[in-house]
Each structure stands twice: as C-alpha cells, then as structure tokens.
Scaffold this motif. Structure first.
Motif, short mmCIF file in Angstrom:
data_model
loop_
_atom_site.label_atom_id
_atom_site.label_comp_id
_atom_site.label_asym_id
_atom_site.label_seq_id
_atom_site.Cartn_x
_atom_site.Cartn_y
_atom_site.Cartn_z
N ALA A 62 46.80 55.50 27.01
CA ALA A 62 47.22 55.47 28.41
C ALA A 62 48.72 55.25 28.50
N LYS A 63 49.22 54.36 27.64
CA LYS A 63 50.66 54.09 27.65
C LYS A 63 51.45 55.30 27.22
N TYR B 138 51.83 52.83 36.23
CA TYR B 138 50.37 52.88 36.10
C TYR B 138 49.84 51.55 35.60
N VAL B 139 48.58 51.31 35.93
CA VAL B 139 47.86 50.19 35.32
C VAL B 139 46.60 50.76 34.67
N VAL B 140 46.10 50.08 33.67
CA VAL B 140 44.86 50.53 33.03
C VAL B 140 43.91 49.35 32.93
N LEU C 267 40.91 42.10 40.98
CA LEU C 267 42.23 42.19 41.62
C LEU C 267 42.07 42.53 43.10
N ALA D 126 43.54 40.58 46.24
CA ALA D 126 44.45 41.31 47.14
C ALA D 126 43.87 41.41 48.55
N PHE E 20 39.18 48.79 43.23
CA PHE E 20 40.21 47.90 43.77
C PHE E 20 40.31 48.02 45.30
N PRO F 11 43.25 54.64 33.48
CA PRO F 11 44.55 54.33 34.11
C PRO F 11 44.59 54.86 35.55
N ARG G 26 49.64 52.10 39.91
CA ARG G 26 49.63 50.67 40.20
C ARG G 26 49.66 50.42 41.70
N PRO G 27 48.66 49.70 42.23
CA PRO G 27 48.65 49.44 43.67
C PRO G 27 49.79 48.50 44.06
N ILE H 45 50.69 45.68 46.39
CA ILE H 45 49.98 44.69 47.22
C ILE H 45 50.72 44.51 48.54
N LYS H 46 49.99 44.61 49.62
CA LYS H 46 50.64 44.51 50.93
C LYS H 46 50.27 43.21 51.64
#
Lengths: 320, 630
Positions: free
Chosen positions: B47-48, B237-239, B248, B252, B381, B412, B415-416, B418-419
């Motif tokens: 993924a990276k 990105y996040v995985v 998460l 959130a 998420f 992956p 990446r969200p 966060i609001k």
C-alpha cells in the motif's frame, strides 16, 4: 420613612426555586389500597423536598413490576424500562452525568431474579445512586407467582402446594458482592425509620442499596400481617454511624442490637438473623469504595480540538 | 548505540522481473507462527508503494488449535495489484506454507489452482518418522494437484541468524516475498521497525537481519521474480481493516460512551480504539453482558450522551428487547453488528451476512429500524458518523451492519479529514419550551424533539409501554395507532432524502446483480469480467437496507433477470423436496421480492468464506449460457 432591615425580619420567605413536596408529585399512584409502595412514595418525595433536589436534575429509573411504576408518580425525569434492567440503564445515565441525582426503583423479581446479573455488577460499579428494592416477596403485577424472596412454602399460582426452594436473602447476597459500599434494610410501615434510612442512603458517596420490606395486602397478607402486628418481629440495628432514630421512635422497638456498620463480617452475620426476626438498620457502609462514575466523569469537557488531535494521532499510525 | 546493525543485501536486481498486474499470495501456518503479521506487513508495504491491496485473514476458532492440523490453519491472503483491489480474488498465485497439513483446509476451500507456487517448509521431511511420511505423502498429493512446489529449508536458514526460528520465521518469509514481488526494501525495513517499535533494539535488529536474509535467499533459489507496477498517489492514504475503520469512526462521530461485551469478530474494533478513546472524549464500558451493554448505552443516550454498542449476531439476539425499547421510546443509539456465521454460536470467526432479517424484524410488534451496510473499509469509517447523525435527527436506533470480511479485510483509502461538525454540540440544558410535548410527532415526518435530563420543564417518564404524546401510559386504541404510525413515518421521511443506487455498468441488460455489504468488490469485479466477455451484466450495491433506497423497481424492470449475491443461506431448487414454491430465498432476495414484487433470484452460500469473483462467474455462465471463465 422607616427603613426596613431584613436582618430583623424573622419571617422566612420562600426562596426563589424552593420546592415543596407537591412539586415532586405527578399523577395519583395506582397501586392497590394498603400497598406499602404508597408510603415509600411519600417518603421519597419528602426526601426530595428535604434535600431540595431540582426535579430536572433528578432521574428515577425502574424496571418492570408493581414497584417499577414508581417513576410515573414523580414529577422528575423518569425511565420505566425493561424487566430486570434498571441498573444497567441507571448506570448509563449516571456514568457521564455527575450532576444528576439517580434513584433506582426495583422489585424482588426485577432485581433478584431476571436482573440478578446486573445486581451483582451494579453493586460492583458503585456509582453514586440510591437503589430501593421494594421487596414484597411475590410477583404482584402478574398475579401471585413465587418470587425469589418468597418464604419457603409460599402458596402461589405457580406453586399451589407451596414453594419448594428456599428464598434468596437479598441483604446477605448484596453483602457478598465485590465493592459493596452501603447496605440497609427498612420497612414501609415505620416512616421514621424509612425516612432516616433514605436520608442516610442519599448522603452515601456511592451506591446505597436499601431493601424495603414491603407489604402486599392483596397477595401476601398472611405473610406480612404477623410481622406488622407483632412487636417482637423486628430487631433494630443501632449505632451512632448507622440509621439514627430519636428516642421516641426508638422506643417503639422491643429488640435493639448494637451493630457497627463498618464491620462487614459482622454485617453478614446480622443478615442471617432474618431466620428469627427482621433486622432493620444499616448493615454496612464503606465511604471509600472505588466509584466507577468517578472514572466515567474523569475526561469530561475535552475540547473538540483535543479530540480531533487524539484521533489524528491514532490515524497517523495507519498512514501510508 | 547499535553495536551490530543488520546490513541490507547489496545486490538486488541481477535478474529480469516479469511484469504482472496483480498477485494473490497466501501465508498459512499453525496458530502463533506470525503468518498474519507477515501478510499484514506485506500488505502495508505494498500500500505504501502505491499498490492496490486487499487482505483477508484465515483464522481458526481456537487460540491454540492442535499443531499441524487441517482445522488449525491460521494465516492470511494478500491480493495486491497495480490498480485498486476490492476483494480477495479467486485462486492464490503463490502460497507459503509452514507445514503441509494446514494446506488441506485451504485446498478444501478451493484456494489454489494448478500452477500455484507452493513454497513449503521442508524440515518435516526429516522430522519424526510419522511426520516425515505424512509430509512426503502430501508433497506427492500436491504434485498431483499440479502445484509448482519449492521445498525450502526455512528453519535451517533462519537458525543461521537466530537461536529460535519459531520467532522470526515470518520476517524471513516477508523478506523472501519482498524479493519475489519486488517490494521496496527500505519501506519493508521501516515496517519491521514499526512492528517491533515497543521491543528493544536487539529484537528489531535480529528481525531486520531475518528480513534481509529472506530477501537474499530469494535471489538465487527461485526462477520467478515479479514486479507489480504502482503509482504513488498525491493524496494522503491510510490503510486499515474494517474494525479499525469502525473504531476511528466511533471516535470521529464524537461518541462519548462505547458500551460493549466481548464477542468475536466485533471486539477488535474496541481494541483498536481502547488506547485513544479517552483522549478523544469517550470511554469504553465493558458491561457484564450483552443486555447490560446496550442498556448502559441506552441510559447514557437518554441522559444526552452520544452512545454506541458494538456486537455480533448472538449479541444482537440478546439485545433485542432493548432495541425494541429504544425504538418505542425513541432513544437515539448506534448499534454496530459485525456479522459472523449463525445461527446460535455458529461460525464465530467466519464470514456471513446472516443477520439482515434478524436486525430488520427481530423485535416483537412493529419496530421500524434504520439499517445501513457499509460496502468498503472506507465506508466503515464514514457510516458510523452518518449513523450517529441519523440516530439523533430521527430519534431512533440506527444499525450499521458489517461482517467478518470487512472486519479483518485491509484496504488503503484516502485519509479522512476529521471535521469539528461531526462532534456533538454541548449538551442542551436550556429550559424546555413550554407547551411542547415530549413526543410532539410531526404530522408529516413523525419526528419530534426530545428533552434531556437537566432541562427545566422537560421532565417526563420514558416508558416502553404504549404512550401518548406526553409519554403517559395509554392503552387507547387511537393513540396507539397514531404512535405506531408516527414511528413508522420517520422511515418514510428518511427515505425521501435518499437517492437511487448507482448502477455499476449499463442501465439495461440480461442480468442485474444486487448486493450489500462486503461482497461489493467481488460482485463488481465479476460483472466487469463478464462484460469483457460480452455478457450484458450490471450490478447495484445497496447501502441503505432500511429504509430502502428508492427507484429499485424501475432499475429492476430494465433487466431480464435480477439476482442477489449474498453470503447467507438459500435453498437450491432441485435439492430433495425443494421446489420453486417452497424454496427459501436468501435474505436480501426475500426482502426485495416483498418490497418490489419482482421475481428475484439469488446466489448465496454459507461456506463461511468471502465471496470470490469466480464463484459469481460460475453462476453467471449457467444463467447466461456463456463462457466467462478462461
């Protein structure tokens, strides 16, 4: 003109926001005439008045059964939920709302049978609340079935030839649960003792468990009448740290035993007395037991920025 | 100071690499040998590097099942490719097995094909006499199955570097795979450092040494070396897996009380948030049982705190009475059900989408429910945040249905961000508006605003009994009719806000596949592959199951046949006693038939495995009378 000095004025004017006992009463209670719940209701309303509890900051949580109709007769917030589940709900209410005064109203079937698992753990959580077990030793609302506290041999619609298993002793059981911090027993027909017990329970910094031996004139007249009428049927547990009665109230008891409520082992022994007599008073109190509601309140008031920061830090771990 | 840092292999590119679009790799072993750690690392490294990745864990039901047994197979499948990967794929291209017995469980599940590379630990050939015989017999058997076998002295090689090969063999295998598939060694080394970040430097160094040794070993001992081109995205990105995404999402969403009781496969969602949630304003309450877990959450929500309870099928069964109360008394609550195989204790670690009807109808009386089903890890998420919003807006519990496949599948995604608006506003303690009833049901939407303890003048007693607008117990026939109607109307009001589902493929054709939840990737891939072969197949994926997304009937009418694809049970016509008349349909098919009066068929099974594209293609071949599989 004569100036008015308030210091000289002896007349107590009602303060802004003073609550009278009527402020706590809702609709007329629909329990049977002669039911012990009526006197308990009055006693609880009196406690609310004495303590001047803001009705909007007070929550009565109950399960299902005769006693669990209680919240409907209070003009506070109420939660009349599921059979046996008052304690989990009340724990959820109190966990992150330290500002609320929480009372739990439960019965012998509700607490000691269908909700027994929650009873063990509710005691262990030791959140600041008053739990009143209205114990009439019978299922009343469903019309006379044996309850877990019905005396052995009780004739009921499920055991017409008499119940066959010895009952649970709720005081003794509760005194065996981990982290127990307050256990008292009282009766519905001696208001002085009932009131003093409720006051002591309310002041306790933790979960105060009070079993109230309650008359059911419809289904259990034969069981309670002798106890109510026989002055030898009660034993008063007396101690300066216990439920303190004035001399007049005390004089109505023929049997008085000294009991130090800090002594847990002795409390368990006292709970055994129930075989010959009904001991009333404070069995046990520990003001320093761990309180789970204090844990629940420990991180209140974190700002949204801090919250987002913490989540982003965790999210970083997943970043690629 | 590091006295003896592991040094990287010097030569890495002295051979031609075959360029491939994707690869499916499995690592299987006894429990506790670190196969999952190895595969997760391979997934994270890929993924990276910008590859698409999907991983699926192979989990035995016990913590320590008997060693070298078919049932004890523990491991992981990693599918990685140049493009986005959305499911576990069909057959593995390569499998690393730390013993031969664990392969049998996978062979039963049709995980391999002739030509699959099998890299197997060969120490068993010289183990006890009994083991050696079993090993040799198996190797013969695997040859007959057409696998491309490499017997490898894994343990012997590892012992050159460490004294206990049981610890660390997985990192040696990781090194080997990194070479075979051209993984970036620096990224791999960083991943190893990350895994062992809490251990001391000596352990990090010895694992790096094993990684490099495995890499080195793969230089000379294999004829096949691949490369999977990738493109690094500009976006962050996040995985993670679905349960981590849920955790998460819970934070959130500004959840203040997460009340749970341990149950597989849901609990790891709680683990993933446990260290962080208190800094994020919430607390996990581990209740004494499933009933108390939801009761506690209900109490917290009644008192104005945002609450969630996370469970799996058996927990839903126990929570049913409280779910009914929350609907009856209109208490907002998010309920996450990470489904597993049922009924009863069923298949705790396996995949099934078997709770749909239980969630929709599992309460006495009329209990209308809002049910969402995320179809990707990313949606796991976002749907928690959505669920909390809906729960509060519509004053009702909202279900989020995921399953064991999403829970443990890793993918992956962007990446969200966060609001602040996702977090609840400060508790409303302003005085309750005089004259407004506790259940002031809006005539058109059924929606009403609730008082929260602490609000002056809002005092009421909530009850699970039939009640009027003042929350007074009421058995009057007209009042009950109105109350039930009002609660039902909220679903209709929510439905008004939904859009019809997007059709994946053409708007008309011979066959429409309909799915929900974790099967999305497999369904869409199967439909695409079928289309490439000339089949007129499209698909839709439902994310709102109650209320239903609108426009379904119109979509269905443009296809000759509609078929759901689900991981739950349905009868097969032609089996003993089963006819078209008495056939029991899979859950979504049953529900859609009732909702749309369309004759909807289903493809479903309860193998406890994620759906693979080839399973769907096999059925499509029959339905369409076409050859779709090469």
């Amino acid at each position: 003109m004569i100036s008015f000095q308030p210091d000289f004025c002896e007349i107590a004017l009602p303060e802004e926001g003073h609550y009278s006992i009527e402020d706590y009463g809702s609709s007329k209670a629909r329990w049977c005439s002669g039911c012990g719940a009526h006197t308990i209701l009055h006693s609880v309303q009196k406690l609310c008045e004495d303590e001047q509890l803001p009705p909007e900051k007070t929550v009565f949580v109950s399960g299902i059964g005769c006693s669990s109709r209680f919240p409907h007769y209070m003009k506070t917030y109420g939660f009349h939920g599921l059979h046996g589940r008052a304690l989990p709900v009340a724990s959820g209410v109190k966990f992150r709302r330290p500002d609320l005064n929480v009372f739990v109203i439960t019965g012998d079937g509700d607490c000691c049978s269908i909700g027994a698992g929650h009873w063990v753990h509710g005691i262990r959580y030791n959140m600041k609340m008053v739990v009143l077990l209205f114990d009439n030793s019978i299922y009343g609302l469903t019309k006379k079935q044996t309850s877990p506290t019905s005396p052995l041999g009780t004739h009921s619609n499920t055991h017409p030839r008499g119940s066959v298993i010895p009952p649970i002793n709720p005081i003794q059981s509760t005194l065996g649960f981990a982290n127990v911090s307050f256990v008292a027993q009282t009766i519905d027909w001696k208001p002085a003792h009932l009131n003093a017990t409720l006051k002591k329970a309310f002041d306790h910094p933790g979960l105060a468990f009070v079993r109230i031996v309650q008359r059911c004139p419809i289904w259990m007249r034969d069981t309670y009448e002798p106890t109510v009428k026989d002055p030898n049927a009660l034993t008063l547990l007396d101690h300066e740290d216990g439920i303190v009665l004035d001399e007049k109230a005390k004089s109505t008891f023929r049997h008085i035993e000294q009991h130090d409520p800090s002594n847990l082992l002795k409390a368990r022994e006292m709970a055994e007395l129930v075989k010959e007599t009904t001991p009333i008073g404070l069995f046990y109190q520990n003001k320093n037991a761990v309180r789970y509601d204090e844990y629940g309140a420990h991180n209140l008031g974190i700002s949204v920025e801090e919250r987002i920061g913490a989540i982003n830090t965790l999210m970083d771990r997943y970043a690629i | 100071m590091i006295s003896n840092p592991a040094s990287q292999p010097s030569e890495t590119n002295r051979f031609e690499r075959t360029k491939i679009k994707e690869a499916v790799i499995e690592i299987v072993s006894d429990s506790g040998e670190g196969a999952q750690k190895c595969g997760q690392s391979l997934g994270a490294i890929s993924a990276k590097m910008g590859n698409g990745v999907w991983t699926v864990e192979i989990i035995p039901a016990e913590i320590q099942p008997p060693a070298r047994s078919k049932a004890g197979a523990s491991g992981i499948r990693v599918r990685m490719g140049s493009n986005k990967i959305t499911n576990m794929g069909d057959h593995a291209d390569l499998v690393v097995a730390l013993n031969e017995q664990v392969l049998y469980g996978r062979i039963d599940q049709n995980a391999y094909k002739p030509g699959t590379y099998l890299l197997i630990e060969n120490k068993w050939a010289t183990h006890t006499e009994e083991t050696a015989i079993a090993y040799k017999e198996s190797i013969e058997h695997f040859k007959e199955l057409g696998y491309n076998i490499f017997e490898i002295p894994m343990e012997k090689e590892c012992l050159k570097h460490v004294s206990d090969a049981k610890k660390g063999k997985n990192m040696w295998v990781l090194g080997l795979l990194c070479n075979l598939y051209d993984r970036d060694l620096e990224i791999a080394a960083n991943q190893v450092k990350y895994i062992f970040r809490k251990k001391d430097e000596k352990i990090i160094q010895s694992n790096l040494e094993l990684l490099y040794a495995g890499y080195e070993y793969a230089n000379d001992n294999f004829p096949m070396h691949f490369t999977i081109p990738s493109k690094l995205s500009e976006e962050d990105y996040v995985v993670m897996n679905g349960n981590e995404a849920i955790s998460l999402g819970v934070m959130a969403a500004g959840i203040e009380v997460c009340s749970m009781y341990p149950i597989t496969p849901a609990t790891s969602a709680t683990h993933a948030m446990a260290e962080t949630i208190e800094s994020a304003g919430g607390i996990i309450h581990q209740a004494e049982d499933e009933i108390a877990a939801i009761g506690f959450a209900v109490g917290a929500s009644y008192a104005g705190k945002t609450a969630v309870t996370i469970t799996s099928g058996p927990g839903i069964a126990l929570k049913t009475e409280f779910i009914g109360l929350a609907i009856m008394a209109e208490i907002p609550l998010v309920i996450i059900d990470v489904q597993r195989g049922g009924p009863s204790t069923g298949l705790p670690t396996k995949v099934e989408q078997g709770d749909l009807l239980a969630v929709l109808y599992g309460a006495p009386g009329d209990a209308p429910k809002v049910v969402l089903a995320p179809s990707t890890i990313e949606e796991c998420f976002h749907f928690v945040i959505l669920a909390r919003k809906l729960a509060e807006s519509f004053r009702t519990p909202v279900f989020v249905l995921t399953d064991a496949n999403l829970a443990t599948g890793v993918q992956p995604f962007p990446r969200p961000k966060i609001k602040a608006e996702w977090f609840p506003e400060p508790l409303d303690q302003s005085p309750w508006k005089e004259g407004v009833k506790v259940y002031d049901w809006d005539k058109h939407t059924g929606i009403s605003k609730r008082p929260i303890p602490g609000q002056k003048g809002g005092m009421y007693t909530l009850t699970g009994l039939a009640h009027d607008e003042d929350s007074h117990v009421a058995y009057d026939p007209a009042i009950n009719q109105r109350a039930v109607e009002s609660r039902s109307r909220k679903l209709a009001a929510l439905r008004e806000t939904l859009k019809p589902p997007t059709i994946h493929g053409d708007e008309e054709g011979d066959l429409l596949l309909v799915g929900w939840g974790s099967t999305r990737g497999a369904i869409e891939e199967a439909a695409e592959r079928a289309k490439e072969k000339g089949a007129k197949v499209s698909s839709i994926h439902l994310r709102f199951l109650s209320p239903m997304e609108p426009g379904l009937k119109n979509i269905f009418d443009k296809f000759k046949k509609v078929m759901t694809v689900e991981i739950n049970y349905s009868d097969t016509v032609g089996n003993p006693l089963i006819t078209v008349e008495n056939r029991r349909y899979s859950q979504l098919a049953w529900y859609l038939r009732a909702q749309t009066l369309t004759d909807i068929d289903c493809l479903s099974n309860v193998y406890g495995q994620p759906m693979s594209p080839i399973q769907i293609l096999q059925r499509l071949e029959k339905e369409l009378n076409l050859t779709l599989i090469d």
